[in-house]
Design a protein around this motif. Structure first.
Motif, short mmCIF file in Angstrom:
data_model
loop_
_atom_site.label_atom_id
_atom_site.label_comp_id
_atom_site.label_asym_id
_atom_site.label_seq_id
_atom_site.Cartn_x
_atom_site.Cartn_y
_atom_site.Cartn_z
N GLU A 1 0.84 -1.21 0.00
CA GLU A 1 0.00 0.00 0.00
C GLU A 1 0.87 1.26 0.00
N ARG A 2 1.77 1.32 -0.97
CA ARG A 2 2.67 2.47 -1.14
C ARG A 2 3.44 2.80 0.13
N GLY A 3 3.73 1.78 0.91
CA GLY A 3 4.53 1.97 2.12
C GLY A 3 3.74 2.55 3.27
N MET A 4 2.48 2.88 3.04
CA MET A 4 1.70 3.53 4.10
C MET A 4 1.02 2.52 5.00
N ARG A 5 0.96 1.24 4.53
CA ARG A 5 0.29 0.24 5.35
C ARG A 5 0.86 -1.12 5.01
N SER A 6 1.98 -1.47 5.65
CA SER A 6 2.61 -2.75 5.40
C SER A 6 1.76 -3.90 5.92
#
Ligand SMILES: *Cc1c(COP(=O)(O)O)cnc(C)c1O
Length: 412
Positions: free
Chosen positions: A243-248
């Motif tokens: 999630e584009r690094g926003m929600r691993s």
């Protein structure tokens, strides 16, 4: 026609998952079961395709680009990520110091916004909690009056989950854009039921949830604006960079596919659903006020969502009222906090007295609620209230025309 009981009138708490949603999810449990992060084989690609279709369905519902949609575990997580993630990135001073920046929210937000704001307050941010007027509507003027040169974030919900009131969201968004302040709104009760366009409505961050719009539980989304301005967020969960690094974390593929399908159905059926819900709400409110006196609908008369009705009944005791309408599944104006019953902080925030808050009901309608069910609810509530008022000496005095505010109460 006999209705099947108990009747579900608690759609603001959660909705039934639409069978069409369940059907869309099924293949992703044991056929297309891959990890969307597996880039080298069909299983991974199928999972990724499912997620990307859902991202487009979600984006379309709110007038966004698919790249701007981040999948989460629900609106609680979306709100936490939006509020804490934005505060941390746009902070004016490093962690551990005071004067890190000013945030504006309001006292009748969902706890999933209030509690993150309180945490930020302990961590060096200044937070203004706007108090709503008696009609419950937070206006752009109220936000403007609270703005400061160091304001970094405004978080005001689109519509309230207890009373259904609609805040001045496009106006607040416009104000924030004018001032260069990030604007987050909790759209959990709004999105899917009412037309949404993040461009027109000037929104930077928008939270919503699957299970409030006929999708599955445990999945939600956060819209994160990518241009004008490009909004950045500090991640809350670190790991694989999904999630584009926003929600691993490995994506909940089945949940996300169901979420997407639910968004698509809401988009297609919104106008139809909305009119039906509004008719049901009118039927309930007219039915009840036609049957009895001292009924008060809480929140603004018109600026209200079509599916939520919050009503107070004078001269009845809250718990007895709930006991008297056992065939109706709905929420009361009391919140169970540990051992005691506290009146709802939202109703209190509007200035509703403790007694009246306790004797309030939140009835909320959904895609499958029928007129017969509403009529049944009106009948049961009216009967229960009539019965309880017969037992109330105060109601007798009221009917005799005694001004109750002049009575001196004996306190024990
Ligand atoms: C239900 C709700 C939430 C919480 O959503 P979850 O997906 O259950 O975490 C947040 N805000 C509002 C306004 C809600 O109604």
């Amino acid at each position: 026609m006999a209705v099947k009981t108990p009747i579900y009138l608690d759609n603001a708490a959660t909705t039934r998952c639409d069978p069409r949603v369940v059907e869309a999810m099924l293949p992703y449990f044991s056929e297309k079961f891959g990890n969307a992060g597996s880039r080298n084989h069909r299983f991974g690609w199928d999972a990724e395709d499912g997620i990307e279709t859902a991202r487009e369905q979600a984006a379309k519902l709110i007038g966004a680009d698919a790249k701007e949609v981040i999948f989460t575990s629900g609106a609680t997580e979306s709100n936490n990520l939006a509020v804490k993630g934005a505060a941390e990135i746009y902070a004016k001073a490093p962690a551990g110091q005071q004067g890190r920046g000013h945030i504006i929210t309001c006292t009748i937000e969902h706890k999933a916004v209030l509690d993150p704001c309180k945490r930020l307050q302990r961590e060096g941010f200044d937070v203004t909690f706007l108090e709503p007027p008696a009609d419950g509507v937070i206006t752009a003027e109220m936000v403007r009056a609270a703005m400061r040169p160091d304001t970094i974030l405004v978080s005001i919900m689109w519509a309230n989950n207890e009373i259904g009131t609609i805040n001045e969201v496009p106006e607040i968004g416009r104000l924030c854009h004018e001032k260069g302040v990030i604007f987050h709104t909790d759209g959990t009760q709004w999105v899917g039921k009412m037309p949404t366009d993040v461009e027109r409505d000037c929104i930077d961050l928008l939270s919503w949830s699957g299970h409030k719009m006929y999708g599955p539980k445990g999945v939600g989304a956060l819209y994160v604006r990518r241009r004008k301005p490009r909004v950045r967020l500090e991640a809350l969960i670190d790991g694989g960079g999904q999630e584009r690094g926003m929600r691993s974390g490995t994506q909940n593929v089945t949940g996300i596919v169901g979420f997407g399908k639910a968004c698509e159905l809401c988009m297609a059926e919104m106008e139809h659903d909305r009119e039906r819900l509004l008719k049901l709400r009118r039927r309930l409110e007219d039915g009840l006020s036609g049957r009895m006196e001292v009924v008060q609908v809480n929140g603004h008369r018109d600026r209200r969502l079509p599916h939520i009705s919050n009503i107070s009944f004078g001269f009845v005791e809250g718990e007895s009222l709930m006991m008297g309408i056992k065939e109706i599944a709905c929420s009361s104006g009391s919140a169970c906090t540990s051992a005691s019953l506290e009146p709802s902080y939202v109703l209190k925030g509007l200035g509703v007295g403790d007694e009246l808050a306790h004797s309030s009901l939140r009835l909320s309608f959904g895609r499958w609620t029928t007129e017969e069910e509403v009529d049944f609810a009106v009948e049961s509530i009216a009967k229960a209230v009539e019965h309880l008022r017969k037992l109330s000496p105060l109601y007798d005095l009221y009917k005799e025309g005694v001004d109750l505010s002049t009575i001196e109460w004996q306190h024990h």
